[in-house]
Scaffold this motif. Structure first.
Motif, mmCIF file in Angstrom:
data_model
loop_
_atom_site.group_PDB
_atom_site.id
_atom_site.type_symbol
_atom_site.label_atom_id
_atom_site.label_comp_id
_atom_site.label_asym_id
_atom_site.label_seq_id
_atom_site.Cartn_x
_atom_site.Cartn_y
_atom_site.Cartn_z
ATOM 1 N N SER A 117 -49.498 -68.299 33.992
ATOM 2 C CA SER A 117 -50.915 -68.271 33.617
ATOM 3 C C SER A 117 -51.611 -67.018 34.121
ATOM 4 O O SER A 117 -52.665 -66.628 33.606
ATOM 5 C CB SER A 117 -51.634 -69.513 34.156
ATOM 6 N N THR B 82 -59.725 -71.365 27.869
ATOM 7 C CA THR B 82 -58.542 -72.046 28.397
ATOM 8 C C THR B 82 -58.827 -72.977 29.571
ATOM 9 O O THR B 82 -57.904 -73.616 30.076
ATOM 10 C CB THR B 82 -57.496 -71.004 28.835
ATOM 11 N N ALA C 155 -54.407 -72.423 34.222
ATOM 12 C CA ALA C 155 -55.272 -71.374 33.680
ATOM 13 C C ALA C 155 -55.715 -70.475 34.827
ATOM 14 O O ALA C 155 -55.937 -70.950 35.942
ATOM 15 C CB ALA C 155 -56.485 -71.972 32.975
ATOM 16 N N ALA D 104 -53.762 -68.765 30.008
ATOM 17 C CA ALA D 104 -53.216 -70.122 30.086
ATOM 18 C C ALA D 104 -51.711 -70.135 29.878
ATOM 19 O O ALA D 104 -51.152 -69.318 29.144
ATOM 20 C CB ALA D 104 -53.875 -71.034 29.055
ATOM 21 N N ILE E 163 -52.515 -77.497 28.087
ATOM 22 C CA ILE E 163 -52.634 -76.465 29.112
ATOM 23 C C ILE E 163 -52.294 -77.051 30.481
ATOM 24 O O ILE E 163 -52.876 -78.045 30.909
ATOM 25 C CB ILE E 163 -54.054 -75.868 29.113
#
Length: 354
Positions: free
Chosen positions: A146, A121, A44, A71, A41
């Motif tokens: 995101s 996330t 987010a 995310a 990731i």
């Protein structure tokens, strides 16, 4: 990996607000299950749902949950040939809803990322089924991407699937509430119909909404706002997309055109509403609830955004998980126009006040 875990506590006085702890947790299991991918990731985004969870206003809150539903990132590993290491992707925030249009196939299996048993996330990695990923549109950055999944899926289902918005339709979008959710309803409406007319507090927010595709707006603090909205639109509304509910619901129904649709995705202004029931049958109105969407709608939404080059509005970016509480402070204040994004998650805490 680092992740933001909810630490529940008992309310002693004032407003309940559970703390979060940035801590080391185990990576998702290895080897990956069949047809899964491990996503690193990068960014987010926050949603009001995250605040409600910390305030104890959300059902079935579980201590130790990793929060977060939105995310963007890159593929770190894959157990199938669908995705390759380094691919830029978006993560579908909904689980347990494949393609059925009316509702999830099995309601008891429907979940949203960010509460156990689903990992959220606000973490450095997440394991995802290959079909719950979509390519990050090339015109979007990780930060912009995101901001898309939850708000985009909700807007797409409300405008396209349920609202069946088409060219020439008049759409009312109460702006005080959608502007905090990524400002995606006006551009989606603009791409499929005539755009929306929203009600806002500040004149500068109306200008920003018009830049996104809205046709105009009025302040809902004006006692004459229903009449002014009707005048601004030039006609009644075919579609109302409402995240407020509360006392204004009756006015929205009165402003609707024959055969119109009211899509409700939230109740920020209050869970209880009253309205004159005969308007429903005399106007042949339809009321529909919106809670996320299916995996198929998620894929359709991302493809739609890529085709129309829609760009989600990002209000502010906070670098590193250590700035997560700063982002929550802005979200709770409620003054933002667009999404709040935490970036550089792979970099760890960065500057931290936690």
């Amino acid at each position: 990996m680092l992740a933001a875990k909810l630490q529940q506590h008992q309310k002693t006085s004032g407003t309940k607000y559970d703390p979060i702890q940035i801590t080391h947790v185990k990576l998702p299991p290895s080897p990956l299950p069949p047809a899964h991918a491990l996503v690193a990731i990068h960014c987010a985004a926050l949603n009001h749902r995250d605040v409600y969870i910390r305030e104890g206003l959300y059902p079935a809150v579980t201590d130790g949950s990793i929060l977060g539903s939105d995310a963007s990132g890159t593929i770190e590993a894959s157990s199938s040939g669908l995705w390759a290491k380094g691919d830029r992707v978006l993560v579908n925030p909904a689980r347990g809803w494949i393609s059925q249009q009316d509702s999830p196939e099995a309601v008891h299996e429907f979940n949203i990322l960010g509460l156990l048993p689903e990992q959220g996330t606000f973490a450095q990695f997440i394991s995802v089924h290959q079909d719950d990923l979509a390519p990050l549109p090339r015109h979007l950055s990780f930060e912009q991407g995101s901001a898309l999944p939850l708000a985009g899926l909700t807007a797409y289902r409300a405008v396209v699937t349920l609202g069946k918005c088409k060219a020439g339709d008049k759409v009312l979008i109460p702006g005080k509430y959608w502007r905090r959710r990524g400002s995606l309803c006006p551009p989606v409406c603009s791409c499929v119909g005539r755009g929306g007319v929203g009600d806002f507090i500040e004149p500068d927010k109306i200008a920003q909404a018009m830049a996104l595709g809205a046709r105009g707006g009025v302040s809902y603090k004006d006692d004459q706002w229903p009449a002014k909205l009707n005048s601004a639109s030039g006609a009644s509304f075919n579609l109302v997309i409402d995240g407020a509910s509360g006392p204004n619901l009756s006015a929205y129904i009165r402003l609707m055109e024959l055969g119109g649709t009211l899509c409700i995705y939230g109740a920020v202004a209050g869970s209880n509403s009253t309205f004159t029931v005969p308007f429903l049958w005399f106007k042949h109105l339809t009321i529909k609830g919106v809670c996320m969407g299916s995996r198929q709608e998620f894929q359709e939404m991302v493809a739609f955004v890529a085709e129309k080059k829609i760009v989600p509005v990002v209000h502010a970016v906070f670098k590193g998980l250590g700035r997560l509480d700063d982002a929550f402070d802005v979200m709770r204040a409620g003054s933002q126009m667009g999404k709040l994004v935490v970036s550089e998650i792979q970099g760890g805490l960065r500057e931290s006040r936690l």
